[in-house]
Design an enzyme around this catalytic site. Structure first.
Site, mmCIF file in Angstrom:
data_model
loop_
_atom_site.group_PDB
_atom_site.id
_atom_site.type_symbol
_atom_site.label_atom_id
_atom_site.label_comp_id
_atom_site.label_asym_id
_atom_site.label_seq_id
_atom_site.Cartn_x
_atom_site.Cartn_y
_atom_site.Cartn_z
ATOM 1 N N ASP A 239 -13.521 -8.562 6.170
ATOM 2 C CA ASP A 239 -13.785 -8.908 4.776
ATOM 3 C C ASP A 239 -15.050 -9.757 4.676
ATOM 4 O OD1 ASP A 239 -13.094 -9.821 1.881
ATOM 5 O OD2 ASP A 239 -11.370 -8.601 2.465
ATOM 6 N N HIS A 269 -13.589 -13.364 -2.406
ATOM 7 C CA HIS A 269 -12.770 -12.212 -2.021
ATOM 8 C C HIS A 269 -12.081 -12.439 -0.682
ATOM 9 C CE1 HIS A 269 -11.776 -8.093 -0.722
ATOM 10 N NE2 HIS A 269 -11.711 -7.815 -2.014
ATOM 11 N N SER A 422 -7.279 -4.743 -3.454
ATOM 12 C CA SER A 422 -7.556 -5.581 -2.277
ATOM 13 C C SER A 422 -6.384 -6.476 -1.938
ATOM 14 C CB SER A 422 -8.782 -6.466 -2.538
ATOM 15 O OG SER A 422 -9.981 -5.757 -2.398
#
Length: 535
Positions: A239, A269, A422
């Site tokens: 990620d 994120h 996600s």
């Protein structure tokens, strides 16, 4: 050297036609890239502190030099809240669509939420080629090979996962990417050629639903954690950068590596995805005792937060070398032969692969790696068990999990409310860790079968292209796993790690910090108690 996948050597004309077909397919591929477009708003919550019931030490592998965004202050509930939209977000496309501004009113972002008519230029890194080359070539010979074809070798390395030498090359002359690729493919020292494809993170704008911790209830995490919390199971998170100084990660067993080589700091994120798995103070991750191998593979490039075929392959290679039992992939992109080879090799090693279905909506073609047959694809649901409007559909969807208005950690001790497949993927990766703690000998296909069989059916009766088998049920899945007598430590032994970029140093002086991924813990060190981190 392994020659799996398409090869160029035996039949040059056929290989050339194959390459042209792939390039034409990419040029006409119509899926909208799901960019990292997180719109974060201040939640109206009053969540009391949750005292962790885990005995974990304070050691975390982080880079103390990583920078984060400025703290915007505390809201009425005592949470530091990620600012709704800042310049850095706008530049990376994070504020696409409707933005909840600081005044609470909706405003239009300057960046469109999606693009249409995706071209080859938008699907691939400009002027970059990824190729398998003869592993017997020295660096000088590889450089000479590149120069003969109007290319410059950026990097090449042997990928133990594939048993192949893969190089990243840039077109330096006036040739088009297609022409350079076609000519390069004809060389006898070149095994395969493809564009260096783009991948995007899969978070989306937040909705207006309840931001409370409904995933804990929907997944039945409290009951599941009475049986397992993911101890001694390693989950690789490929990620963006993660802020491991966040209070939600206090005492978590974390090792961090950088496959990107960038100077980017923590990102919302990556921090949110890691939090969905191992948060354990005010929030509840799906596997709070799991060991996290955080691999930074996404960084800011112009206005994008993205990765590429070559960098992702490095991340997969590292995850395999470090002995990850689960790999979470909360990103999406086009079908990619090279990454597909990596996934097949990982599946052959019994690694559980879990990916976000994608946020391109109902009209999107399948996105990868979720649509790969070796991967468990996860779509997103909201607090009312409705499908996230932007979630991809398809017969490759395995299960669904909460992914709308999820309350998660953000950089600089803040919190965020965000949405996207996600985070659904991350929750399911943690659930898989619970199952592997219960039975470390569980095969990946057995795990998938139990996961889908115990899912709570949503939508039309039976499997469908929206929810797959239904919403994942952590308690039912863990309960269905037969307890194995195999010692946990023995099941989590790590093979030798490949050579990779530097591990990020630990902030505590008592830890012995490796400088390369190859400096992995010994077998004895890997037999650590929950809460100890000796990377």
């Amino acid at each position: 050297m392994s020659r799996t996948g398409d090869t160029w050597r035996p039949r040059k004309p056929a290989a050339t036609l194959s390459l042209l077909a792939e390039l034409l397919l990419l040029a006409g591929w119509g899926a909208t890239p799901a960019s990292a477009q997180s719109i974060i708003r201040s939640p109206n919550l009053n969540i009391s502190s949750r005292a962790p019931n885990l005995d974990r030490g304070p050691h975390i592998m982080i880079n103390p030099n990583l920078g984060g965004r400025a703290v915007t202050g505390l809201n009425g509930n005592g949470f530091r809240i990620q600012s709704p939209c800042i310049a850095a977000d706008r530049d990376s496309g994070n504020c696409s669509g409707q933005v909840a501004g600081s005044n609470g009113r909706k405003t239009k972002s300057r960046t469109a939420s999606s693009s249409t008519g995706a071209s080859l230029a938008s699907r691939a890194i400009a002027n970059e080629i990824v190729a398998e080359i003869d592993g017997a070539l020295s660096e000088g010979q590889a450089d000479a090979l590149a120069r003969r074809h109007g290319l410059r070798r950026i990097e090449s390395r042997n990928f133990e996962l594939l048993g192949a030498t893969i190089g990243l090359f840039r077109v330096t002359g006036r040739k088009t990417l297609e022409a350079a690729s076609r000519e390069f493919a004809q060389d006898g020292s070149v095994r395969s050629v493809q564009p260096n494809l783009r991948y995007a993170l899969q978070d989306q704008k937040a909705g207006e639903g309840d931001a409370a911790q409904y995933p804990q209830l929907k997944l039945r995490l409290t009951q599941a954690h009475a049986l397992a919390e993911g101890a001694n199971v390693t989950v690789a998170v490929i990620d963006s950068g993660v802020d491991f100084k966040h209070p939600e990660f206090a005492g978590a067993a974390i090792t961090s590596f950088d496959a990107l080589g960038s100077k980017d700091g923590p990102h919302a994120h990556g921090t949110g995805v890691a939090g969905a798995i191992v948060a354990h103070v005010r929030l509840t991750g799906s596997a709070p005792a799991a060991r996290i191998l955080a691999i930074r593979a996404f960084g800011t490039s112009g206005k994008r937060v993205e990765s590429s075929s070559y960098v992702l392959l490095k991340g997969l290679d590292l995850a395999a070398g470090y002995g990850a039992q689960i790999i979470n992939m909360s990103f999406a992109g086009p079908k990619d032969g090279l990454v597909g080879r990596g996934l097949a090799a990982l599946a052959a090693r019994n690694v559980v692969l879990i990916a976000a279905a994608g946020n391109a909506g109902p009209k999107s073609p399948p996105l990868y790696p979720a649509a790969d047959a070796n991967v468990i694809a996860v779509s997103a649901t909201d607090s009312q068990d409705k499908l996230f409007a932007a979630s991809n559909r398809g017969n490759y969807i395995a299960v669904a999990a909460p992914g709308v208005d999820i309350f998660l950690p953000a950089p600089d001790d803040k919190y965020q409310v965000t949405s996207g497949t996600s985070f659904s993927s991350a929750f399911v990766s943690g659930l898989a860790a619970l199952m592997l703690q219960r039975n470390p000998a569980l095969k990946r296909e057995e795990l998938r079968a139990i996961l889908t069989k115990t899912a709570r059916d949503l939508g039309p009766p039976g499997p469908d292209d929206q929810f797959g088998a239904g919403e994942a049920d952590a308690f039912a899945a863990v309960s269905a796993v037969t307890v194995s007598p195999m010692p946990l430590a023995a099941a989590s032994e790590k093979p030798a790690a490949p050579e990779m970029p530097e591990a990020e140093p630990a902030p505590t002086s008592e830890l012995s910090t490796p400088t390369m991924a190859a400096d992995k813990p010994t077998g004895d060190e890997s037999r650590r108690d929950r809460g100890q981190t000796r990377p």
